[in-house]
Design an enzyme around this catalytic site. Structure first.
Site, PDB file in Angstrom:
ATOM      1  CD  GLU A 140       2.485  -5.320   7.688  1.00  0.00           C
ATOM      2  OE1 GLU A 140       1.932  -4.999   8.755  1.00  0.00           O
ATOM      3  OE2 GLU A 140       2.960  -4.504   6.884  1.00  0.00           O
TER       4      GLU A 140
ATOM      5  CG  HIS B 132      -0.833  -5.536   4.303  1.00  0.00           C
ATOM      6  ND1 HIS B 132      -0.366  -4.857   5.388  1.00  0.00           N
ATOM      7  CD2 HIS B 132      -0.294  -4.916   3.215  1.00  0.00           C
ATOM      8  CE1 HIS B 132       0.404  -3.868   4.996  1.00  0.00           C
ATOM      9  NE2 HIS B 132       0.461  -3.880   3.677  1.00  0.00           N
TER      10      HIS B 132
ATOM     11  CD  GLU C 191       0.854   3.505   9.972  1.00  0.00           C
ATOM     12  OE1 GLU C 191       1.097   2.865  11.013  1.00  0.00           O
ATOM     13  OE2 GLU C 191       1.284   3.180   8.861  1.00  0.00           O
TER      14      GLU C 191
ATOM     15  CB  SER D 108      -0.910  -0.007   1.229  1.00  0.00           C
ATOM     16  OG  SER D 108      -0.154   0.031   2.419  1.00  0.00           O
TER      17      SER D 108
ATOM     18  CG  ASP E  22      -1.617   1.640   8.703  1.00  0.00           C
ATOM     19  OD1 ASP E  22      -2.267   2.638   8.327  1.00  0.00           O
ATOM     20  OD2 ASP E  22      -0.618   1.214   8.090  1.00  0.00           O
TER      21      ASP E  22
ATOM     22  CG  HIS F 246       7.183  -4.087   9.132  1.00  0.00           C
ATOM     23  ND1 HIS F 246       6.608  -5.322   9.244  1.00  0.00           N
ATOM     24  CD2 HIS F 246       6.157  -3.210   9.332  1.00  0.00           C
ATOM     25  CE1 HIS F 246       5.322  -5.211   9.482  1.00  0.00           C
ATOM     26  NE2 HIS F 246       5.019  -3.947   9.545  1.00  0.00           N
TER      27      HIS F 246
ATOM     28  CG  ASP G  18       2.762   4.867   6.144  1.00  0.00           C
ATOM     29  OD1 ASP G  18       3.804   5.180   5.552  1.00  0.00           O
ATOM     30  OD2 ASP G  18       2.218   3.744   5.994  1.00  0.00           O
TER      31      ASP G  18
ATOM     32  CE  LYS H  26       5.461   1.901   5.948  1.00  0.00           C
ATOM     33  NZ  LYS H  26       4.254   2.092   5.116  1.00  0.00           N
TER      34      LYS H  26
ATOM     35  CE  LYS I 265       3.125  -0.174  10.362  1.00  0.00           C
ATOM     36  NZ  LYS I 265       1.864   0.286   9.764  1.00  0.00           N
TER      37      LYS I 265
ATOM     38  CD  GLU J 282      -0.291  -2.207   9.114  1.00  0.00           C
ATOM     39  OE1 GLU J 282       0.231  -1.796  10.176  1.00  0.00           O
ATOM     40  OE2 GLU J 282       0.205  -2.022   7.996  1.00  0.00           O
TER      41      GLU J 282
HETATM   42  P1  PGA Z   1       3.068  -1.338   3.120  1.00  0.00           P
HETATM   43  O1  PGA Z   1       2.156  -1.239   4.407  1.00  0.00           O
HETATM   44  O2  PGA Z   1       4.417  -1.732   3.537  1.00  0.00           O
HETATM   45  O3  PGA Z   1       2.335  -2.367   2.299  1.00  0.00           O
HETATM   46  O4  PGA Z   1       3.032   0.031   2.473  1.00  0.00           O
HETATM   47  C1  PGA Z   1       2.630  -0.817   5.632  1.00  0.00           C
HETATM   48  C2  PGA Z   1       1.914   0.420   6.097  1.00  0.00           C
HETATM   49  O5  PGA Z   1       1.007   0.936   5.414  1.00  0.00           O
HETATM   50  O6  PGA Z   1       2.253   0.911   7.161  1.00  0.00           O
HETATM   51 ZN    ZN Z   2       0.710   2.578   7.017  1.00  0.00          ZN
END
Ligand code: PGA
Ligand code: ZN
Length: 426
Positions: free
Chosen positions: A203, A153, A283, A40, A240, A363, A310, A335, A386, A162
């Protein structure tokens, strides 16, 4: 001094190719790093260079990025001082005039940037967290464990991406991990007893079909209680939404349940959920360019709930600065591959902390055994990490690295629990 840089194509936790780099210094020290990959992904992220050759890996090959590692990047960096991370990263950025690193590929750059840091740490005889964070690095992060997966996911009918547990009441990091594992197992038993699926998403969290997204929170809280912990006091919930995935034409359409909401309605939805459940963190409650929505929700919930950008910030100081000025969000998700170099990542964390925001090192849904983010979390004193459910080795590698770090600093290591939320009035 960098003697050799070698890139290669390896595979990630979804069986997609990704870039790995190995840096060898003249003293013999080596560092190796592999790049994660999102599902995503935010539209403002740095560019992940893929071959687009449908004959290999469905077009997802990274041979071009690997060629850049072995070619232009190796040429530029050979002979340089690996301990000068700022210079290494500036040289990497200098190779690519584009705004989003689309020429060289952020995946090519990141592999080398991280591998340089690891090689330099080894040359100094220091663990990475100590090399990057200095003698003050001593905070072990509160884990956000994603034990129920939805959205992009998972193949279930849950729209929120999430559902995470945060064992804030645990006395130490190892205890927090134990609590998380026990709750994860209890959740599995409950789902099984109800005839629901216990197979897992990207995940490592379960991915059952549920009548309503809210039922995910209910069943997680049941698992927390059955495992012997007090919801809210011992263990809090983090979500999230990844709501950029829902946004189109000025409104939110939750694709699986086919619910439509305006920004205001979505803000009210979050407010209502937070009033009824012990949710400490949301998030991407609004989409990646819904600055006004983010401002609104930060004004209404920002004292009590962590509102994490994010896709909104994409670990980018330019977007973060805008958020700080606007009062949009009170925390940043970090990230490394959203921005592409270690120095830029650390600059974003530093900017957030100086503005009173918290940072959560994260991650991606596509991961490898590389556990650099565990060291990064301790190095910068992020206070939160996370990195998925306590299930599947790509996720567990990070928790295990943190358990090893905890062992390395037995007397100085601290676990902040609720104290990690320096951005809230609890
Ligand atoms: P992604 O999801 O690594 O698939 O982007 C993680 C997130 O959205 O935090
Ligand atoms: Zn996110």
């Amino acid at each position: 001094r960098i003697e050799k840089i070698k890139g290669r194509e390896i595979i990630d936790s979804r069986g997609n190719p990704t870039v790995e780099a190995e840096v060898t210094l003249a003293c013999g020290a080596t560092g190796r790093a592999a790049v994660p990959s999102g599902a995503s992904t935010g539209m403002f992220e740095a560019y992940e260079l893929r071959d687009g050759d449908s004959a290999r890996f469905g077009g997802k090959g990274v041979r071009k990025a690997v060629e850049h590692v072995n070619g232009v990047i190796a040429q530029e960096l050979t002979g340089r001082n690996a301990a000068n991370q700022m210079q290494i990263d500036r040289l990497l950025c200098g190779l690519d005039p584009s705004e989003n690193k689309s020429k060289i590929g952020a995946n090519a750059m990141l592999a080398v940037s991280l591998a340089c840091a690891k090689a330099a740490a080894k040359a100094c005889g220091l663990p990475l967290f100590r090399y990057l964070g200095g003698c003050h690095a001593h905070v072990l992060p509160v884990p956000m464990m994603n034990i129920l997966n939805g959205g992009a996911h998972a193949g279930n009918n849950v729209d929120i991406q999430e559902f995470m547990i945060m064992p804030t009441g645990a006395p130490t990091f190892p205890e927090a991990v134990r609590w998380g594992c026990e709750i994860f197992h209890t959740l599995g038993k409950i789902l099984k007893s109800r005839g629901l699926s216990t197979s897992v998403g990207d995940e490592g969290g379960y991915a059952p079909n549920l009548p309503d997204d809210e039922d995910a929170i209910k069943v997680i809280l049941e698992a927390v209680e059955q495992a012997g912990f007090v919801p809210g006091d011992d263990v809090k919930i983090a979500i999230d939404a990844a709501s950029s995935e829902w946004f189109s034409d000025g409104e939110y359409l939750l694709p699986k349940k086919q619910t439509r909401m305006t920004t205001d309605e979505l803000c009210s939805y979050w407010k209502d959920l937070c009033a009824r459940y012990p949710i400490i963190s949301i998030e991407d409650p609004l989409a990646e360019d819904d600055w006004e929505g983010f401002q609104k929700i930060t004004r209404s919930l920002g004292d009590k709930v962590q509102l994490v950008g994010d896709d909104l910030f994409v670990t980018n100081v330019k977007r973060l600065r805008k958020g700080i000025e606007l009062g949009a969000g009170n925390a940043i998700l970090v990230k490394v591959n959203q921005i592409g170099t270690l120095s830029e990542t650390m600059a974003a964390i530093d900017m957030a902390h100086r503005a009173g925001m918290t940072s959560i090192i994260s991650h991606r849904s596509g991961e490898t055994e590389d556990s650099t983010i565990a060291d990064l979390a301790v190095a910068v004193g992020a206070g939160q990490i996370k990195t998925g459910a306590p299930s599947r080795s790509d996720r567990v590698a990070k928790y295990n690295r943190l358990l090893r770090i905890a062992d390395m600093i037995p007397s100085s290591g601290v676990y902040l629990g609720d104290g990690a939320f320096t951005n809230l009035r609890l």
